[in-house]
Design an enzyme around this catalytic site. Structure first.
Site, short mmCIF file in Angstrom:
data_model
loop_
_atom_site.label_atom_id
_atom_site.label_comp_id
_atom_site.label_asym_id
_atom_site.label_seq_id
_atom_site.Cartn_x
_atom_site.Cartn_y
_atom_site.Cartn_z
N CYS A 79 0.86 -1.18 0.00
CA CYS A 79 0.00 0.00 0.00
C CYS A 79 0.90 1.23 0.00
CB CYS A 79 -0.86 -0.03 1.26
SG CYS A 79 -1.89 1.43 1.48
N CYS A 192 -1.10 3.79 -6.58
CA CYS A 192 -1.92 3.18 -5.53
C CYS A 192 -2.13 1.74 -5.98
CB CYS A 192 -3.26 3.91 -5.44
SG CYS A 192 -4.52 3.03 -4.46
N1 DGL Z 1 -4.05 0.69 -1.97
C1 DGL Z 1 -3.69 1.83 -1.24
C2 DGL Z 1 -2.45 2.50 -1.81
O1 DGL Z 1 -1.65 1.87 -2.48
C3 DGL Z 1 -4.66 2.83 -0.73
C4 DGL Z 1 -6.10 2.82 -1.06
C5 DGL Z 1 -6.89 3.50 0.04
O2 DGL Z 1 -7.23 2.79 0.98
O3 DGL Z 1 -7.11 4.72 -0.01
O4 DGL Z 1 -2.23 3.66 -1.58
#
Ligand code: DGL
Length: 281
Positions: A79, A192
């Site tokens: 993430c 993301c």
């Molecule tokens: N998948 C996450 C990232 O790579 C964040 C998504 C979220 O929960 O806002 O930033």
């Protein structure tokens, strides 16, 4: 009698705010098929991207502790938002543990662009983080690349809902991507981990908007390579020949995470619901 797991047989813990980390998990499974894996989706607390950095840092420490208590020999923060908010703290708390994070691929973006204009799609949390801005400044100074930062509020939520190509998701993608293309970006960084899961819809929006070739950057494969290097260096890569196992954990419904494993990766691992204590932030 249960024999204790050797360090090599211990699992790798991987976490994200939800299903986004599956875009990293697929590369880890492909490159490290013998490793046992624990995947933690914090879907009950998603999205991370519009919560304050200190809240995500605290939450990431809780998730990391959960995975380490289940024997994790390494962590992948799959993430970008949690990496920006928490990786320094995690490394401080667990100095001996290999911890691999995910950052928007600004360097590969700068290498790929032909006109020096790179759009960066990510959460508000990632794009506002000091760690990200420092990286942006370093790469901008070294390569003279212009980075066009686009926070994509609501996009990860659509993907959490499983709406990979609905009209609402397409409209949101158009809203974020068309201005980047109009500003001249010939390369888009998917900053993301949720966004590679809608790559087909992103490509459709781009081809409807421009005849130009636009390169998409996703760092999932590089993250899996880095994990492999870190396990080798620590001497804890799994050497047994049998295939690795995968267990899913979620703070929302097991049915939803099972459906995501099935539709996104075509697999049906066991999924466990986790009740975290109420979280004030
Ligand atoms: N998948 C996450 C990232 O790579 C964040 C998504 C979220 O929960 O806002 O930033």
């Amino acid at each position: 009698m249960n024999l204790p797991l050797s360090a090599n047989d211990a699992p790798v813990g991987i976490f994200d705010s939800g299903v986004g980390g599956l875009s990293v998990l697929r590369h880890i499974r492909a490159q490290l098929p013998h490793e046992h894996l624990l995947y933690f989706a914090d879907s009950g607390f998603a999205p991370y991207g519009d919560k304050p950095e200190h809240v995500i840092a605290e939450r990431s420490l809780m998730v990391a502790r959960f995975l380490i208590e289940r024997g994790a020999k390494a962590l992948v923060v799959a993430c970008n938002t949690a990496t920006v908010a928490a990786i320094a703290l995690l490394r401080e708390r667990y100095p001996k543990l290999p911890i691999v994070g995910v950052e928007p691929g600004l360097k590969p973006g700068a290498a790929a662009t032909r006109n020096g204009k790179v759009g960066v799609m990510a959460t508000e949390g990632t794009l506002a983080g000091d760690k990200f801005l420092l990286l942006r400044d370093q790469i901008r100074a070294a390569t003279a690349t212009e980075f066009l930062l686009q926070p994509c509020h609501g996009l990860a939520d659509q993907i959490e809902l499983g709406e990979l190509d609905s009209d609402a998701t397409t409209r949101l993608l158009e809203h974020y991507i068309v201005p980047l293309l109009d500003a001249g970006a010939d390369t888009l960084v998917l900053g993301c981990t949720h966004y590679p899961l809608v790559q087909a819809s992103i490509e459709r929006v781009i081809s409807d908007a421009t005849a130009r070739e636009v390169v998409l950057i996703d760092t999932g494969e590089a993250v899996a390579r880095q994990l492999a290097r870190r396990l080798q260096a620590a001497g804890t890569a799994r050497t047994a020949a049998g295939p690795g196992t995968l267990d899913g954990y979620t703070t929302a419904s097991a049915t939803a995470l099972s459906a995501a494993f099935n539709s996104l990766l075509g697999i049906d691992p066991p999924v466990h619901e986790v009740a975290f204590p109420p979280f004030a932030g």
